[in-house]
Structures are given as structure tokens and as C-alpha cells.
Design a protein around this motif. Structure first.
Motif, PDB file in Angstrom:
ATOM      1  N   PRO A 160       0.835  -1.209   0.000  1.00 21.44           N
ATOM      2  CA  PRO A 160       0.000   0.000   0.000  1.00 21.44           C
ATOM      3  C   PRO A 160       0.872   1.262   0.000  1.00 21.44           C
ATOM      4  O   PRO A 160       1.886   1.329   0.707  1.00 21.44           O
ATOM      5  N   VAL A 161       0.444   2.244  -0.791  1.00 14.90           N
ATOM      6  CA  VAL A 161       1.179   3.520  -0.890  1.00 14.90           C
ATOM      7  C   VAL A 161       0.237   4.665  -0.541  1.00 14.90           C
ATOM      8  O   VAL A 161      -0.878   4.737  -1.069  1.00 14.90           O
ATOM      9  N   PHE A 162       0.699   5.557   0.338  1.00 17.27           N
ATOM     10  CA  PHE A 162      -0.101   6.712   0.751  1.00 17.27           C
ATOM     11  C   PHE A 162       0.634   7.986   0.346  1.00 17.27           C
ATOM     12  O   PHE A 162       1.624   8.357   0.978  1.00 17.27           O
ATOM     13  N   PRO A 163       0.160   8.653  -0.711  1.00 22.97           N
ATOM     14  CA  PRO A 163       0.822   9.907  -1.118  1.00 22.97           C
ATOM     15  C   PRO A 163       0.455  11.054  -0.169  1.00 22.97           C
ATOM     16  O   PRO A 163      -0.710  11.193   0.214  1.00 22.97           O
ATOM     17  N   ILE A 164       1.445  11.853   0.206  1.00 27.67           N
ATOM     18  CA  ILE A 164       1.178  13.052   1.025  1.00 27.67           C
ATOM     19  C   ILE A 164       1.864  14.256   0.373  1.00 27.67           C
ATOM     20  O   ILE A 164       2.759  14.080  -0.457  1.00 27.67           O
ATOM     21  N   MET A 165       1.463  15.453   0.793  1.00 25.64           N
ATOM     22  CA  MET A 165       2.136  16.653   0.292  1.00 25.64           C
ATOM     23  C   MET A 165       3.564  16.686   0.839  1.00 25.64           C
ATOM     24  O   MET A 165       3.807  16.297   1.988  1.00 25.64           O
ATOM     25  N   HIS A 166       4.477  17.168   0.006  1.00 24.13           N
ATOM     26  CA  HIS A 166       5.879  17.230   0.428  1.00 24.13           C
ATOM     27  C   HIS A 166       6.033  18.260   1.550  1.00 24.13           C
ATOM     28  O   HIS A 166       5.448  19.344   1.496  1.00 24.13           O
ATOM     29  N   PRO A 167       6.828  17.932   2.595  1.00 24.67           N
ATOM     30  CA  PRO A 167       6.980  18.913   3.691  1.00 24.67           C
ATOM     31  C   PRO A 167       7.556  20.254   3.223  1.00 24.67           C
ATOM     32  O   PRO A 167       7.215  21.293   3.802  1.00 24.67           O
ATOM     33  N   ALA A 168       8.375  20.272   2.178  1.00 22.84           N
ATOM     34  CA  ALA A 168       8.899  21.563   1.684  1.00 22.84           C
ATOM     35  C   ALA A 168       7.746  22.410   1.141  1.00 22.84           C
ATOM     36  O   ALA A 168       7.724  23.637   1.309  1.00 22.84           O
ATOM     37  N   PHE A 169       6.769  21.774   0.525  1.00 28.16           N
ATOM     38  CA  PHE A 169       5.581  22.487   0.037  1.00 28.16           C
ATOM     39  C   PHE A 169       4.786  23.032   1.220  1.00 28.16           C
ATOM     40  O   PHE A 169       4.312  24.170   1.202  1.00 28.16           O
ATOM     41  N   LEU A 170       4.688  22.228   2.288  1.00 26.65           N
ATOM     42  CA  LEU A 170       3.931  22.681   3.464  1.00 26.65           C
ATOM     43  C   LEU A 170       4.627  23.850   4.158  1.00 26.65           C
ATOM     44  O   LEU A 170       3.962  24.695   4.753  1.00 26.65           O
ATOM     45  N   LEU A 171       5.955  23.900   4.061  1.00 25.12           N
ATOM     46  CA  LEU A 171       6.660  25.049   4.641  1.00 25.12           C
ATOM     47  C   LEU A 171       6.307  26.330   3.873  1.00 25.12           C
ATOM     48  O   LEU A 171       6.213  27.410   4.455  1.00 25.12           O
ATOM     49  N   ARG A 172       6.102  26.175   2.546  1.00 27.74           N
ATOM     50  CA  ARG A 172       5.746  27.356   1.748  1.00 27.74           C
ATOM     51  C   ARG A 172       4.261  27.671   1.847  1.00 27.74           C
ATOM     52  O   ARG A 172       3.852  28.806   1.666  1.00 27.74           O
ATOM     53  N   ARG A 173       3.447  26.659   2.103  1.00 29.62           N
ATOM     54  CA  ARG A 173       1.984  26.851   2.126  1.00 29.62           C
ATOM     55  C   ARG A 173       1.414  26.287   3.424  1.00 29.62           C
ATOM     56  O   ARG A 173       0.729  25.267   3.434  1.00 29.62           O
TER      57      ARG A 173
END
Ligand code: URA
Length: 270
Positions: free
Chosen positions: A230-243
Motif C-alpha cells: 500500500p502507498v499513501f501519497p502526502i504533500m511534500h513537507p517543503a511544500f507545506l513550509l511554503r503553504r
């Protein structure tokens, strides 16, 4: 910035916005880049001793490099052997500009494998994945659902060498790493994989669907021999730092992973 590097920067930028569901105006992006080009330049590749130039990788067809990676990976029977094989492999054009090959960090045989995009400057310097600012946020995100490098998670990437100016790895650069990525999954047999960001999610799942559609869903990585993970895609933490405004959606995704991990028998001890 040269014409071709500005074109690839433009493509990277518009692809990134595209992934976020925003149609970028190419003329505005070009104007942005011409201003950005006058800013500070990215750090140069590490200096070699005087008079030495990086050894060029031997000329081979791209398919040969992928075949070589496949046979090197298949010959490995432990994570230590695989790490050594990746470090010895010369098939990525990125390798010559890097200080280190960045393979994995965390617990060998962990039930959870986190797969990111590839090393940045700090990872290249230290030779470990996710040790910069994004990595610190990733550790906090994992910690929130009882996962850590010490107890139950192994962290790696779909590309083992830092791309110049931290651009996205290109398809050929991902293709030569892929046999090693799959072999690492075979050897360590995680119960689930977290794909951190659009690049690893698309590469692992062989899809062009963007991360904003993939996040919050459960997919499957199919390995040779029929094994499925099973694979769970998440937003990249670098993206979360910007947003940071996206963090509530990221939190929901983590809670879903926590529930599924428990159901899959993962011990979420922290
Ligand atoms: N981003 C990634 O995707 N991987 C790393 O190792 C570091 C930053």
C-alpha cells in the motif's frame, strides 16, 4: 541563466504550479525568471583538488544504464549490499556534481518506508535523506502519528543524487534509480509506504496524476513476483513550509495513514 536552463526552470515552475491546480501564464513566468536570474546564484558543485575535473561517466545507452542498475540491484541480498551497490553505481548523470550518494536513514526492516524526491543541499552535505528544514518538518509529521527513524520508519528517496539548483529529477535520472528503489522495498518488506510529494508519488505509481489528487488516497505499488505494498501519497513537507495553510489537509492525510497503519499491524510507538 542560459536559455536552456531558464527554459527548464520555467518548465519546473509551471509544472509545480500546475500540480497545485493553478494555470500559470507563461509570459508572466518568463518575466519572473528574468528577475530571479539576477538574484544570488546557487552554490557551485564542491571544488575538486586543483587540476582535477569530475570523472565523466562512461558513455552507454540509457537502456544499458537501467539494465546495469537492475542487475546490480538484483544481486543484492541485504540493505548494506544495496547501499554499497548504489554508491558504486555510475549511471546517474547527477552523481559527478554531488558530495555524497544519499541512500537511506532510519530503522532497517521498519514497517513503514517513507520515500521522498531526492537530496537537497543539506542532505548532499551530510549524506542522509531529509535532514534539512523539510526533513525536520517531516520528522514532526511522522512523530504526530507515532513514527520515527529510531523505532519504526525507514526514509529514502526515488533519486539518490542532488540535482543542480534542486530542480526536479528528470525521467532518465529517476529511471536509473528505480531498480534500486524496488529492490529496497523487496529487501525491507515494509507494510506500507508513504510517498512524500508529487515526484515520488508519480514515479512509484507510474501516473501523471498530480499530488493534490493523489493525496488522501491509498494506492498500490506492484513489485516483481506479484507482491503489492500500500502507498499513501502526502504533500511534500517543503511544500507545506511554503503553504502552511495546507497543513490541516496534511493532518487529515496523516490521520488516515495512522488508521490504516494500525489496521495493517504497524506498531506506532513513536
Ligand atoms: N526532500 C526530499 O524529497 N528528500 C530529501 O531527502 C530531502 C528533501
Amino acid at each position: 541563466m542560459t536559455e536552456s536552463s531558464s527554459e527548464s526552470a520555467l518548465k519546473a515552475l509551471t509544472d509545480w504550479w500546475g500540480e497545485m491546480g493553478v494555470d500559470a501564464d507563461p509570459a508572466a513566468m518568463k518575466a519572473y525568471l528574468s528577475v530571479a536570474a539576477t538574484g544570488p546564484s546557487a552554490p557551485a558543485a564542491p571544488a575538486l583538488p586543483q587540476g582535477q575535473t569530475p570523472a565523466p561517466r562512461p558513455t552507454r545507452a540509457a537502456t544499458d544504464w537501467v539494465a546495469m542498475a537492475s542487475s546490480a540491484a538484483a544481486a543484492c541480498n541485504s540493505l548494506a549490499e544495496l547501499s554499497a551497490a548504489i554508491a558504486a553505481y555510475d549511471g546517474s548523470p547527477l552523481k559527478a556534481g554531488c558530495q555524497n550518494t544519499v541512500v537511506f536513514d532510519g530503522l532497517e526492516g521498519a514497517p513503514v518506508m517513507v520515500i521522498g524526491e531526492g537530496p537537497g543541499a543539506e542532505e548532499d552535505r551530510q549524506g542522509k535523506p531529509f535532514v534539512g528544514r523539510a526533513g525536520q518538518l517531516l520528522d514532526r509529521m511522522l512523530g504526530a502519528i507515532g513514527l520515527s527513524r529510531q523505532s519504526n520508519a525507514l526514509i529514502t528517496n526515488v533519486n539518490y543524487w542532488r540535482p543542480p539548483q534542486n530542480r526536479n529529477p528528470e525521467p532518465g535520472e529517476l529511471a536509473v534509480c528505480r531498480p534500486f528503489v524496488d529492490r529496497m522495498v523487496e529487501l525491507t518488506a515494509p507494510k506500507l509506504i508513504i510517498a512524500a510529494g508529487g515526484v515520488p508519488a508519480k514515479a512509484l505509481l507510474d501516473t501523471s496524476t498530480g499530488i493534490m489528487r493523489l493525496r488522501g488516497t491509498e494506492k498500490v505499488l506492484k513489485l516483481r513476483g506479484g507482491r503489492q505494498v500500500p502507498v499513501f501519497p502526502i504533500m511534500h513537507p517543503a511544500f507545506l513550509l511554503r503553504r502552511p495553510q495546507e497543513k490541516s489537509r496534511a493532518w487529515r492525510d496523516l490521520q488516515m495513514i495512522e488508521q490504516r497503519a494500525k489496521a495493517l499491524g504497524v506498531n506506532l510507538g513513536g
